[in-house]
Design an enzyme around this catalytic site. Structure first.
Site, mmCIF file in Angstrom:
data_model
loop_
_atom_site.group_PDB
_atom_site.id
_atom_site.type_symbol
_atom_site.label_atom_id
_atom_site.label_comp_id
_atom_site.label_asym_id
_atom_site.label_seq_id
_atom_site.Cartn_x
_atom_site.Cartn_y
_atom_site.Cartn_z
ATOM 1 N N SER A 52 -39.554 0.822 -7.715
ATOM 2 C CA SER A 52 -40.287 2.068 -7.462
ATOM 3 C C SER A 52 -41.586 1.793 -6.706
ATOM 4 O O SER A 52 -42.215 2.724 -6.189
ATOM 5 C CB SER A 52 -40.600 2.783 -8.785
ATOM 6 N N ASP A 90 -37.281 -5.879 -11.059
ATOM 7 C CA ASP A 90 -36.073 -5.323 -10.453
ATOM 8 C C ASP A 90 -35.562 -6.225 -9.332
ATOM 9 O O ASP A 90 -36.346 -6.652 -8.455
ATOM 10 C CB ASP A 90 -36.369 -3.941 -9.837
ATOM 11 N N GLU A 189 -31.367 6.090 -17.759
ATOM 12 C CA GLU A 189 -32.212 7.007 -16.997
ATOM 13 C C GLU A 189 -31.554 8.363 -16.797
ATOM 14 O O GLU A 189 -30.427 8.453 -16.304
ATOM 15 C CB GLU A 189 -32.580 6.407 -15.630
#
EC number: 2.1.2.11
Length: 271
Positions: A52, A90, A189
């Site tokens: 992100s 990530d 999520e």
């Protein structure tokens, strides 16, 4: 006399114990040294160096453009700040999909060059070979199911996932496959809360929810969203604890006024 407070480093074993005793796991994203210092001092259990960063740090529309080198840069910055939290990084888009050897090489680079404690991959049975290969090398892996932002062009929307029975059943199959492969935790999520509860109760490893209801074993948010640095982004699952966008805007405008009026610097602010 100063009293030294012992800092206990969070590990995958401790996270597992937290699930077993019903203690919720707190997790936020971090991308830089200064923010990671604050979050670690606050007592966060897990810090996620999320892809992100592509959105909130670099201004891209999706998470897809960020590179492995850029993820390592952000991860190394966070690691230098952390004394307590478990740091997960990530694997970015294109660094693990479809090639388990490349996935292992990417994970090794992150661990060696940043000092991170584990990696996170999006997907289920289709990436199991990569997950297994990374774990066999001794690298902890966190899974990620439900809304997987790296697949945004496949889904075509950021809407809630697994509302229909077929997709929900696939998610249930995938979580068990990831657990069997050796993942130490799984992010869920943007799925229905009832499904988040069912999945969390079916696993012996922790689940970390983001828009997946209160019954997951922990929760995660993007820190920039949580502190109100991201303007205009307010999904239902987000609780904004402070509005730093407006506070920083006000501070910057006050600074401009003081400079323009020659009020800054004053007599006490010069040598």
């Amino acid at each position: 006399m100063s009293v030294h407070k012992e800092i206990k480093r969070i590990t995958t074993h401790i996270l597992q114990e937290m699930k077993q005793r019903g203690e919720k796991i707190s997790m936020l994203t971090a991308y830089d040294y200064s923010m990671a210092t604050i979050l670690d001092d606050a007592g966060l259990d897990v810090l996620l160096v999320g892809d992100s960063a592509s959105n909130v740090m670099a201004g891209h529309e999706t998470t897809l453009p960020i590179t492995l080198d850029q993820m390592i840069y952000h991860a190394a910055s966070v690691i230098r700040a952390v004394k307590r939290a478990f740091v997960v990084v990530d694997l970015p888009f294109g660094s693990y999909q479809g090639n388990s050897k490349e996935a292992l090489n990417s994970a090794i680079r992150i661990m060696k060059e940043s000092g991170a404690h584990g990696v996170k991959l999006e997907g289920g049975e289709e990436i199991i070979e990569s997950v297994q290969r990374i774990i066999t090398a001794g690298i902890p892996v966190m899974g990620h199911l439900g809304l997987t932002p790296q697949s945004i062009y496949k889904f075509g929307t950021y809407t809630v996932r697994a509302k229909e029975e077929e997709e929900a059943n696939k998610l249930k199959t995938d979580v068990l496959a990831l657990q069997a492969a050796g993942c130490f935790a799984i992010v869920l999520e943007k799925i229905p809360a009832a499904l988040g509860k069912e999945v969390s109760e079916s696993l012996h490893i922790p689940t970390i929810g983001i828009g997946a209801g209160p019954d997951c074993d922990g929760q995660v948010l993007v820190v920039n969203d949580m502190i109100g640095l991201t303007k205009g982004f307010k999904p239902r699952f987000l609780r904004q604890y402070i509005n730093l966008y407006d506070e920083i805007l006000d501070a910057a405008q006050s600074y401009i006024r003081d400079v323009k009026s020659n009020d800054f610097p004053n007599d006490k602010e010069q040598y």
